[in-house]
Motif scaffolding. Structure first.
Motif, PDB file in Angstrom:
ATOM      1  N   SER A  67      12.257   2.445  -4.618  1.00  0.00           N
ATOM      2  CA  SER A  67      11.082   1.648  -4.238  1.00  0.00           C
ATOM      3  C   SER A  67      11.449   0.560  -3.246  1.00  0.00           C
ATOM      4  N   VAL A  68      12.555  -0.094  -3.504  1.00  0.00           N
ATOM      5  CA  VAL A  68      13.009  -1.162  -2.614  1.00  0.00           C
ATOM      6  C   VAL A  68      13.357  -0.581  -1.243  1.00  0.00           C
ATOM      7  N   ALA A  69      14.020   0.555  -1.229  1.00  0.00           N
ATOM      8  CA  ALA A  69      14.368   1.196   0.041  1.00  0.00           C
ATOM      9  C   ALA A  69      13.108   1.606   0.805  1.00  0.00           C
ATOM     10  N   VAL A  70      12.111   2.130   0.107  1.00  0.00           N
ATOM     11  CA  VAL A  70      10.848   2.511   0.755  1.00  0.00           C
ATOM     12  C   VAL A  70      10.151   1.280   1.311  1.00  0.00           C
ATOM     13  N   GLY A 103       2.935   9.407  -9.961  1.00  0.00           N
ATOM     14  CA  GLY A 103       2.832   9.027 -11.365  1.00  0.00           C
ATOM     15  C   GLY A 103       4.062   8.297 -11.868  1.00  0.00           C
ATOM     16  N   GLU A 104       4.926   7.861 -10.970  1.00  0.00           N
ATOM     17  CA  GLU A 104       6.154   7.158 -11.330  1.00  0.00           C
ATOM     18  C   GLU A 104       6.007   5.673 -10.996  1.00  0.00           C
ATOM     19  N   PRO A 105       6.820   4.818 -11.630  1.00  0.00           N
ATOM     20  CA  PRO A 105       6.664   3.360 -11.457  1.00  0.00           C
ATOM     21  C   PRO A 105       7.278   2.816 -10.162  1.00  0.00           C
ATOM     22  N   PHE A 106       6.701   3.194  -9.037  1.00  0.00           N
ATOM     23  CA  PHE A 106       7.186   2.691  -7.760  1.00  0.00           C
ATOM     24  C   PHE A 106       6.664   1.284  -7.462  1.00  0.00           C
ATOM     25  N   VAL A 107       5.804   0.752  -8.316  1.00  0.00           N
ATOM     26  CA  VAL A 107       5.278  -0.598  -8.189  1.00  0.00           C
ATOM     27  C   VAL A 107       5.672  -1.367  -9.444  1.00  0.00           C
ATOM     28  N   PHE A 108       6.314  -2.503  -9.257  1.00  0.00           N
ATOM     29  CA  PHE A 108       6.692  -3.361 -10.380  1.00  0.00           C
ATOM     30  C   PHE A 108       6.720  -4.798  -9.877  1.00  0.00           C
ATOM     31  N   PRO A 109       6.640  -5.765 -10.789  1.00  0.00           N
ATOM     32  CA  PRO A 109       6.381  -7.155 -10.382  1.00  0.00           C
ATOM     33  C   PRO A 109       7.322  -7.764  -9.356  1.00  0.00           C
ATOM     34  N   SER A 110       8.597  -7.501  -9.410  1.00  0.00           N
ATOM     35  CA  SER A 110       9.508  -8.185  -8.491  1.00  0.00           C
ATOM     36  C   SER A 110       9.393  -7.708  -7.049  1.00  0.00           C
ATOM     37  N   LEU A 111       8.634  -6.656  -6.809  1.00  0.00           N
ATOM     38  CA  LEU A 111       8.428  -6.218  -5.429  1.00  0.00           C
ATOM     39  C   LEU A 111       7.369  -7.049  -4.718  1.00  0.00           C
ATOM     40  N   CYS A 131       0.830  -1.213   0.000  1.00  0.00           N
ATOM     41  CA  CYS A 131       0.000   0.000   0.000  1.00  0.00           C
ATOM     42  C   CYS A 131       0.860   1.258   0.000  1.00  0.00           C
ATOM     43  N   VAL A 132       1.963   1.212   0.735  1.00  0.00           N
ATOM     44  CA  VAL A 132       2.859   2.370   0.787  1.00  0.00           C
ATOM     45  C   VAL A 132       3.388   2.670  -0.615  1.00  0.00           C
ATOM     46  N   LEU A 133       3.845   1.632  -1.318  1.00  0.00           N
ATOM     47  CA  LEU A 133       4.362   1.834  -2.678  1.00  0.00           C
ATOM     48  C   LEU A 133       3.258   2.225  -3.647  1.00  0.00           C
ATOM     49  N   GLY A 134       2.099   1.622  -3.496  1.00  0.00           N
ATOM     50  CA  GLY A 134       0.968   1.976  -4.357  1.00  0.00           C
ATOM     51  C   GLY A 134       0.584   3.434  -4.205  1.00  0.00           C
ATOM     52  N   ALA A 135       0.553   3.909  -2.975  1.00  0.00           N
ATOM     53  CA  ALA A 135       0.232   5.321  -2.739  1.00  0.00           C
ATOM     54  C   ALA A 135       1.298   6.223  -3.344  1.00  0.00           C
ATOM     55  N   LEU A 136       2.547   5.845  -3.178  1.00  0.00           N
ATOM     56  CA  LEU A 136       3.645   6.628  -3.742  1.00  0.00           C
ATOM     57  C   LEU A 136       3.570   6.675  -5.273  1.00  0.00           C
ATOM     58  N   ALA A 137       3.274   5.539  -5.893  1.00  0.00           N
ATOM     59  CA  ALA A 137       3.132   5.485  -7.352  1.00  0.00           C
ATOM     60  C   ALA A 137       1.949   6.341  -7.802  1.00  0.00           C
ATOM     61  N   TRP A 138       0.859   6.237  -7.088  1.00  0.00           N
ATOM     62  CA  TRP A 138      -0.344   6.985  -7.445  1.00  0.00           C
ATOM     63  C   TRP A 138      -0.123   8.488  -7.313  1.00  0.00           C
ATOM     64  N   LEU A 139       0.507   8.902  -6.223  1.00  0.00           N
ATOM     65  CA  LEU A 139       0.724  10.330  -5.989  1.00  0.00           C
ATOM     66  C   LEU A 139       1.775  10.931  -6.924  1.00  0.00           C
TER      67      LEU A 139
END
Length: 159
Positions: free
Chosen positions: A140-143, A26-34, A16-24
């Motif tokens: 993203s990984v660090a977050v 507009g950058e690809p903070f969510v990707f399959p290997s996460l 959810c943290v990464l999803g919110a960051l990606a949504w806010l």
């Protein structure tokens, strides 16, 4: 409480943290290997998580970028392209080299995290291959790890 349920809720919370960051952003903070990384962290079976998770994904991102830059250039894996093309061969070579470099790098640095082999393919196949996107992968990984560590501070010990 049921470990499967708790692990699922924890993994979802981390994502959810990464999803919110990606949504806010507009950058690809969510990707399959996460996804597998969130599961590993939520399940709690990783010793030296910081080194392995961040190190493994960083090695994968850098190896993927190096392989993509050297071999694939501006090619990108898409849902379909003509068979037996030079572009396809370049992408296949880029993916192959990136997996080899990632495996070597993770072992050399004692930062083995298998989901990083998916990260390297995401980059080396041109899906997230700009310098900014590679930096976002590592961020993203660090977050994700930071959210895990923060949540761990507030978690009651399991009995």
């Amino acid at each position: 409480m049921n470990r499967a349920f708790v692990t699922g809720v924890r993994a979802a919370g981390l994502f959810c943290v990464l999803g919110a960051l990606a949504w806010l952003s507009g950058e690809p903070f969510v990707f399959p290997s996460l996804g597998p990384t969130a599961f590993v962290l939520a399940f709690g079976g990783v010793e030296r998580a910081r080194r392995r998770v961040v190190g493994g994904h960083a090695v994968g991102a850098v190896a993927g970028f190096l392989a993509y830059t050297l071999l694939a250039g501006d090619a990108m894996l898409t849902a379909g392209f003509a068979p037996a093309t030079i572009e396809g061969a370049r992408l296949a070579a880029s993916g192959t080299l990136s997996v080899a470099l990632t495996a070597w790098g993770m072992l050399a640095l004692d930062a083995v995290h298998p989901p990083a082999c998916a990260t390297t393919l995401i980059v080396s196949l041109g899906l997230l291959a700009t310098p900014l996107e590679v930096a976002i992968i590592v961020a993203s990984v660090a977050v994700l790890l930071g959210a895990h560590e923060l949540a761990s501070v507030y978690r009651k010990p399991e009995t």
